[in-house]
Every structure is written in structure tokens, then in C-alpha cells.
Design a protein around this motif. Structure first.
Motif, PDB file in Angstrom:
ATOM      1  N   ARG A  21      -2.837   1.574   0.584  1.00 27.98           N
ATOM      2  CA  ARG A  21      -3.923   1.103   1.452  1.00 27.98           C
ATOM      3  C   ARG A  21      -5.302   1.253   0.809  1.00 27.98           C
TER       4      ARG A  21
ATOM      5  N   ASP B 168      -5.694  -5.030  -6.530  1.00 28.87           N
ATOM      6  CA  ASP B 168      -6.556  -5.884  -5.709  1.00 28.87           C
ATOM      7  C   ASP B 168      -7.605  -6.607  -6.533  1.00 28.87           C
TER       8      ASP B 168
ATOM      9  N   GLN C   9      -9.564  -0.257   4.426  1.00 30.17           N
ATOM     10  CA  GLN C   9      -8.102  -0.289   4.462  1.00 30.17           C
ATOM     11  C   GLN C   9      -7.596  -1.376   5.404  1.00 30.17           C
ATOM     12  N   GLY C  10      -8.275  -1.553   6.529  1.00 30.20           N
ATOM     13  CA  GLY C  10      -7.885  -2.609   7.461  1.00 30.20           C
ATOM     14  C   GLY C  10      -8.074  -3.985   6.859  1.00 30.20           C
ATOM     15  N   THR C  11      -9.150  -4.155   6.105  1.00 27.47           N
ATOM     16  CA  THR C  11      -9.404  -5.441   5.448  1.00 27.47           C
ATOM     17  C   THR C  11      -8.312  -5.756   4.445  1.00 27.47           C
ATOM     18  N   LYS C  12      -7.923  -4.751   3.655  1.00 24.93           N
ATOM     19  CA  LYS C  12      -6.839  -4.969   2.698  1.00 24.93           C
ATOM     20  C   LYS C  12      -5.536  -5.286   3.421  1.00 24.93           C
ATOM     21  N   THR C  13      -5.250  -4.574   4.499  1.00 24.79           N
ATOM     22  CA  THR C  13      -4.011  -4.802   5.247  1.00 24.79           C
ATOM     23  C   THR C  13      -3.949  -6.222   5.784  1.00 24.79           C
ATOM     24  N   VAL C  14      -5.057  -6.715   6.306  1.00 25.20           N
ATOM     25  CA  VAL C  14      -5.085  -8.079   6.844  1.00 25.20           C
ATOM     26  C   VAL C  14      -4.949  -9.102   5.719  1.00 25.20           C
ATOM     27  N   LEU C  15      -5.632  -8.876   4.600  1.00 24.44           N
ATOM     28  CA  LEU C  15      -5.499  -9.784   3.466  1.00 24.44           C
ATOM     29  C   LEU C  15      -4.062  -9.832   2.957  1.00 24.44           C
ATOM     30  N   ASP C  16      -3.378  -8.684   2.957  1.00 23.72           N
ATOM     31  CA  ASP C  16      -2.000  -8.614   2.462  1.00 23.72           C
ATOM     32  C   ASP C  16      -1.003  -9.277   3.407  1.00 23.72           C
ATOM     33  N   GLN C  17      -1.328  -9.312   4.698  1.00 25.05           N
ATOM     34  CA  GLN C  17      -0.363  -9.773   5.690  1.00 25.05           C
ATOM     35  C   GLN C  17       0.116 -11.196   5.410  1.00 25.05           C
ATOM     36  N   ALA C  18      -0.803 -12.060   5.005  1.00 20.95           N
ATOM     37  CA  ALA C  18      -0.454 -13.465   4.831  1.00 20.95           C
ATOM     38  C   ALA C  18       0.533 -13.684   3.695  1.00 20.95           C
TER      39      ALA C  18
END
Length: 277
Positions: free
Chosen positions: A113, A136, A225-234
Motif C-alpha cells: 500500500r 508505482d 494509500q487510498g489513492t493507490k488502492t483505487v488506481l490499482d482496482q481497475a
């Protein structure tokens, strides 16, 4: 034992000012990726992921090179059984499990994360490209060279490059690199988007990577960390599907006379002669 104080053979780990610096140190020539690398990568990045004091990571190589990629001589024993003419289901299942375990190491970098900045100087070959595509952000020194080299040693790249590289450089560039195994320099890597910036030398590269990590570390950590998680989701499902497919494909089809020839040629220090067998 903390990941910070563990006695690693393939890495050095240091943490200061909310930034972890992870350095490949071998023990193979050119920081090649042998058994120690694959055994240590998961606990290091799992530890970083769980460490509330770490907010960003710099990933780099010691010496003149980032990594020569898979250490074929050191890993030859892991390939031996599946290369036998009579390799049956149990042997191939074990080999499939080995691929999945190795994939979990690169995945640990991608799934961390905390944002990971790869700082690449010198050669970044094969598994090295797998590793930096899991980061990243990628930065390079002017002497950096990159190669998705697996096709040149009779291997279908199975640690993540074929899944992640098209999402970074586009399908066309990814196919060119993966199907030719060609080498590209830092300027070409920057042009196609494999790296964001190129610096004069390794010292300038590390200064820039550390500065960018510090910049990230100064931001709200949970939001980063939330931004990375959202970027990774797609892309997560697409990458996972590709990794599962290539693990099964290689367990079934990777063993070949050409792969045996590639490994033999490495030991004999000569060019391999491939016959499509």
C-alpha cells in the motif's frame, strides 16, 4: 524478528524519515535473482506494508546495475525435474506451485500500500523488468538499459511483465519488447513511458528518487494509500487473470529442448542454438 533487522542475503533494507529504501545486493552477479531473492521479497514488502512508520519506498540496485534478472545457474535445480522427458502431473504441479510462489514476490511489491519508486541504473533485464513494472513510479539514470529478455532464453515471461507492461507503455511497445527481447536505452524507455524521468548518473537518480519519496511521505498517508488502492482496482483483475494463465501455460508448455539448450549455453558461456523442440 522485524523485517528491518532480519539478516537478508539478497537485499539491504533501511528506514528513515518515513521512507524505506530497499536495495538489491545479489548475491549473484549484477544482483541476479536467485533463491534468496525470491524467498526474501515477500517478507520484506509485507513488513513494509504493515509498518505504520513507512509511507513510501525507494527500490534500487547496488553497484553498477539494477538487476541482470533471473539467476539461471542458481535456479537451474528448480527447473531440472520439469525438464525431464518423463515429467508427469506431480512434477508439473510442483513447477506450477513454484511459479506461483515466485509471482507472489513481485505481487508483494505491487500490492504494497506504500507507493514504490524504482530507481534503475545500468542493466534491468528480464525479472528486473517484472520487478519495476510492479512499482508505482520508475526513474532511470542515463546509462540504464532495459530488456524483456525471457524470449531469448526460451522462457515465456511469467512474473508479471506481460500483464503489467502493456498497462504502462501500451500494447504495441509491450509486444515489441516481449517478442524481440531487444535492449532499449534510457532515452527510449522515457519516450515510451516505461520511466518518467532520466538523470545524469546513479547519484543524481537516487537523489531524485529519495526526494520524490520524501514528497509522497509528507502527504496524508491514508489518502495516499487510498489513492493507490483505487488506481490499482481497475487493473487488478486483469493482472491476476494473466498471471494465473501464464503459470498454467508454463507448467504445461515451458519445458523444452530449447530451454535446456538455453540453460546449457549459460553454463558453457556460448550462444544458444534453438530448434523449436
Amino acid at each position: 524478528m522485524s523485517y528491518r533487522t532480519a539478516d537478508y542475503k539478497a537485499f539491504e533494507v533501511a528506514v528513515a524519515d518515513h521512507v524505506a529504501e530497499v536495495t538489491l545486493v545479489g548475491p549473484g552477479r549484477g544482483n541476479a535473482m536467485g533463491p534468496d531473492f525470491w524467498a526474501e521479497l515477500v517478507p520484506i514488502f509485507a513488513g513494509i506494508d504493515a509498518d505504520p512508520e513507512v509511507r513510501a519506498v525507494v527500490l534500487t540496485g547496488s553497484g553498477n546495475h539494477f538487476s541482470y534478472g533471473l539467476d539461471l545457474p542458481a535456479m537451474a535445480g528448480d527447473f531440472g525435474a520439469v525438464l525431464a522427458d518423463n515429467a508427469k502431473a506431480k512434477v508439473r504441479t510442483d513447477f506450477h506451485d513454484l511459479i506461483k510462489r515466485m509471482q507472489s514476490g513481485i505481487n508483494a511489491v505491487a500490492d504494497c500500500r506504500k507507493p514504490v519508486i524504482a530507481a534503475v541504473a545500468g542493466w534491468c533485464i528480464g525479472g528486473g523488468v517484472d520487478l519495476i513494472t510492479a512499482a508505482d513510479i520508475r526513474l532511470a539514470s542515463a546509462d540504464a538499459k532495459f530488456s524483456v529478455r525471457e524470449v531469448r532464453v526460451a522462457i515465456v515471461a511469467d512474473m508479471g511483465s506481460l500483464a503489467r507492461l502493456p498497462l504502462i507503455v501500451g500494447d504495441g511497445h509491450a509486444r515489441e519488447l516481449a517478442l524481440t527481447g531487444k535492449d532499449i536505452d534510457a532515452a527510449r524507455a522515457e519516450k515510451i513511458g516505461l520511466v518518467s524521468d532520466v538523470y545524469d548518473d546513479r547519484e543524481a537518480l537516487l537523489t531524485a528518487a529519495r526526494s520524490q519519496a520524501a514528497e509522497i511521505a509528507a502527504l496524508p498517508p491514508l489518502v495516499v494509500q487510498g489513492t493507490k488502492t483505487v488506481l490499482d482496482q481497475a487493473r487488478a483483475a486483469r493482472v491476476d487473470e494473466s498471471l494465473r494463465y501464464v503459470a498454467a501455460w508454463n507448467a504445461a508448455f515451458l519445458p523444452s529442448n530449447d530451454l535446456t539448450e538455453a540453460i546449457t549455453a549459460v553454463f558453457e558461456k556460448r550462444e544458444p542454438q534453438f530448434k523449436g523442440e
